[in-house]
Design a protein around this motif. Structure first.
Motif, PDB file in Angstrom:
ATOM      1  N   ARG A  70     -21.272  34.080 -32.905  1.00 36.73           N
ATOM      2  CA  ARG A  70     -20.495  33.744 -34.370  1.00 36.73           C
ATOM      3  C   ARG A  70     -19.953  34.968 -34.587  1.00 36.73           C
ATOM      4  O   ARG A  70     -20.776  36.147 -34.931  1.00 36.73           O
ATOM      5  N   GLY A  71     -18.597  34.972 -35.275  1.00 39.80           N
ATOM      6  CA  GLY A  71     -17.784  35.887 -35.789  1.00 39.80           C
ATOM      7  C   GLY A  71     -17.222  36.805 -34.665  1.00 39.80           C
ATOM      8  O   GLY A  71     -16.280  37.527 -35.229  1.00 39.80           O
ATOM      9  N   ASP A  72     -17.118  36.562 -33.338  1.00 34.60           N
ATOM     10  CA  ASP A  72     -16.379  37.125 -32.434  1.00 34.60           C
ATOM     11  C   ASP A  72     -14.983  36.690 -32.420  1.00 34.60           C
ATOM     12  O   ASP A  72     -14.531  35.437 -32.596  1.00 34.60           O
ATOM     13  N   VAL A  73     -13.966  37.515 -32.307  1.00 36.72           N
ATOM     14  CA  VAL A  73     -12.748  37.200 -32.269  1.00 36.72           C
ATOM     15  C   VAL A  73     -12.204  37.013 -30.656  1.00 36.72           C
ATOM     16  O   VAL A  73     -12.493  38.044 -29.899  1.00 36.72           O
ATOM     17  N   VAL A  74     -11.805  35.865 -30.476  1.00 36.39           N
ATOM     18  CA  VAL A  74     -11.471  35.616 -28.819  1.00 36.39           C
ATOM     19  C   VAL A  74     -10.111  35.298 -28.624  1.00 36.39           C
ATOM     20  O   VAL A  74      -9.144  34.925 -29.315  1.00 36.39           O
ATOM     21  N   ILE A  75      -9.782  35.573 -27.116  1.00 37.51           N
ATOM     22  CA  ILE A  75      -8.430  35.122 -26.859  1.00 37.51           C
ATOM     23  C   ILE A  75      -8.656  33.885 -25.884  1.00 37.51           C
ATOM     24  O   ILE A  75      -9.774  33.954 -25.047  1.00 37.51           O
ATOM     25  N   ALA A  76      -8.140  32.840 -26.126  1.00 36.71           N
ATOM     26  CA  ALA A  76      -8.504  31.567 -25.207  1.00 36.71           C
ATOM     27  C   ALA A  76      -7.219  30.870 -24.946  1.00 36.71           C
ATOM     28  O   ALA A  76      -6.181  31.000 -25.820  1.00 36.71           O
ATOM     29  N   ARG A  89     -11.227  33.330 -34.307  1.00 40.08           N
ATOM     30  CA  ARG A  89     -12.517  33.604 -34.592  1.00 40.08           C
ATOM     31  C   ARG A  89     -13.538  32.479 -34.170  1.00 40.08           C
ATOM     32  O   ARG A  89     -13.211  31.417 -34.477  1.00 40.08           O
ATOM     33  N   VAL A  90     -14.752  32.904 -33.392  1.00 37.13           N
ATOM     34  CA  VAL A  90     -15.680  31.846 -33.516  1.00 37.13           C
ATOM     35  C   VAL A  90     -16.451  31.659 -34.543  1.00 37.13           C
ATOM     36  O   VAL A  90     -17.122  32.711 -34.997  1.00 37.13           O
ATOM     37  N   VAL A  91     -16.272  30.674 -35.054  1.00 34.93           N
ATOM     38  CA  VAL A  91     -17.127  30.164 -36.150  1.00 34.93           C
ATOM     39  C   VAL A  91     -18.306  29.596 -35.833  1.00 34.93           C
ATOM     40  O   VAL A  91     -19.313  29.653 -36.783  1.00 34.93           O
ATOM     41  N   ALA A  92     -18.583  28.722 -34.917  1.00 32.55           N
ATOM     42  CA  ALA A  92     -19.710  27.984 -34.557  1.00 32.55           C
ATOM     43  C   ALA A  92     -19.881  28.131 -32.869  1.00 32.55           C
ATOM     44  O   ALA A  92     -19.081  28.008 -32.352  1.00 32.55           O
ATOM     45  N   VAL A  93     -21.186  28.179 -32.794  1.00 29.68           N
ATOM     46  CA  VAL A  93     -21.674  28.044 -31.149  1.00 29.68           C
ATOM     47  C   VAL A  93     -22.446  26.543 -30.990  1.00 29.68           C
ATOM     48  O   VAL A  93     -22.724  25.970 -31.715  1.00 29.68           O
ATOM     49  N   PRO A  94     -22.600  26.457 -29.489  1.00 29.11           N
ATOM     50  CA  PRO A  94     -23.107  25.146 -29.569  1.00 29.11           C
ATOM     51  C   PRO A  94     -24.543  24.833 -30.157  1.00 29.11           C
ATOM     52  O   PRO A  94     -25.423  25.775 -30.405  1.00 29.11           O
ATOM     53  N   VAL A 140     -11.839  40.062 -28.249  1.00 26.45           N
ATOM     54  CA  VAL A 140     -11.312  41.298 -28.633  1.00 26.45           C
ATOM     55  C   VAL A 140     -12.329  42.298 -29.313  1.00 26.45           C
ATOM     56  O   VAL A 140     -13.192  42.099 -30.065  1.00 26.45           O
ATOM     57  N   ILE A 141     -12.020  43.541 -28.728  1.00 24.18           N
ATOM     58  CA  ILE A 141     -12.714  44.785 -29.104  1.00 24.18           C
ATOM     59  C   ILE A 141     -12.332  45.514 -30.341  1.00 24.18           C
ATOM     60  O   ILE A 141     -13.115  45.774 -31.225  1.00 24.18           O
ATOM     61  N   CYS A 142     -10.984  45.830 -30.237  1.00 23.49           N
ATOM     62  CA  CYS A 142     -10.481  46.685 -31.250  1.00 23.49           C
ATOM     63  C   CYS A 142      -9.096  46.652 -31.164  1.00 23.49           C
ATOM     64  O   CYS A 142      -8.336  46.028 -30.200  1.00 23.49           O
ATOM     65  N   LYS A 143      -8.283  46.871 -32.340  1.00 28.71           N
ATOM     66  CA  LYS A 143      -6.939  46.883 -32.507  1.00 28.71           C
ATOM     67  C   LYS A 143      -6.377  48.336 -32.076  1.00 28.71           C
ATOM     68  O   LYS A 143      -6.872  49.313 -32.663  1.00 28.71           O
ATOM     69  N   VAL A 144      -5.388  48.413 -31.227  1.00 22.26           N
ATOM     70  CA  VAL A 144      -4.948  49.528 -30.722  1.00 22.26           C
ATOM     71  C   VAL A 144      -3.555  49.942 -31.052  1.00 22.26           C
ATOM     72  O   VAL A 144      -3.256  51.089 -31.266  1.00 22.26           O
ATOM     73  N   TRP A 145      -2.893  48.973 -31.799  1.00 24.43           N
ATOM     74  CA  TRP A 145      -1.261  49.268 -32.117  1.00 24.43           C
ATOM     75  C   TRP A 145      -1.175  48.184 -33.156  1.00 24.43           C
ATOM     76  O   TRP A 145      -1.512  47.161 -33.103  1.00 24.43           O
TER      77      TRP A 145
END
Length: 157
Positions: A70-76, A89-94, A140-145
């Protein structure tokens, strides 16, 4: 020195160079496919966290091992258009409970609930429901630009 010896030497050196190019290409492919890569984001759904034209660094190990939280920002890969990728953003998990108005829904095993930070301008799981974890491409780990906004992304709960 004969012309055949010169030709053989040039051919040998060309083969060595070609082999090095193929090896480094394979290493780069594996690093980008299974390790980490850079993604250019577009669209307003993650504003103000990530805006159009931001470049982010993503890693693929967390999503490959189904360890997103929960809370991770992902690319899907988009569940409605497989040619398109989304950043949410992952709001809920299984097993988590989601309230949608008067209805309550549970996130099934093997799925996550994704929402954009900009709730007023985001097409996300509120529209298409839980997303299979197999569609997650990277975390997503960090913003670089741009450099003025570069930094680690904080996981919001």
């Amino acid at each position: 020195m004969s012309i055949f010896a010169t030709f053989r030497r040039v051919l040998y050196k060309g083969g060595v160079v070609a082999l090095c190019v193929v090896q480094y290409g394979c290493i780069a492919h594996c690093a980008l496919e299974y390790g980490a890569d850079f993604v250019l984001c577009s669209g307003p759904s993650m504003e103000p966290t990530i805006t159009t034209s931001d470049i982010v660094l993503t890693e693929h190990i967390t999503t490959a091992l189904n360890r997103t939280k929960r809370g991770d920002v992902v690319i899907a890969r988009s569940p409605v258009d497989p040619r398109q990728h989304i950043c949410k953003r992952v709001v809920a998990v299984p097993g988590d409970k989601i309230s949608k108005g008067f209805f309550t829904e549970y996130v099934p095993r093997g799925h996550v609930w994704l929402e954009g930070d900009n709730h007023n301008n985001s097409t996300d799981s509120r529209s298409y429901g839980p997303v299979p974890e197999a569609l997650l491409r990277g975390r997503v780990i960090c913003k670089v630009w741009p450099l003025r906004d570069a930094g680690w992304l904080s996981a919001r709960q």
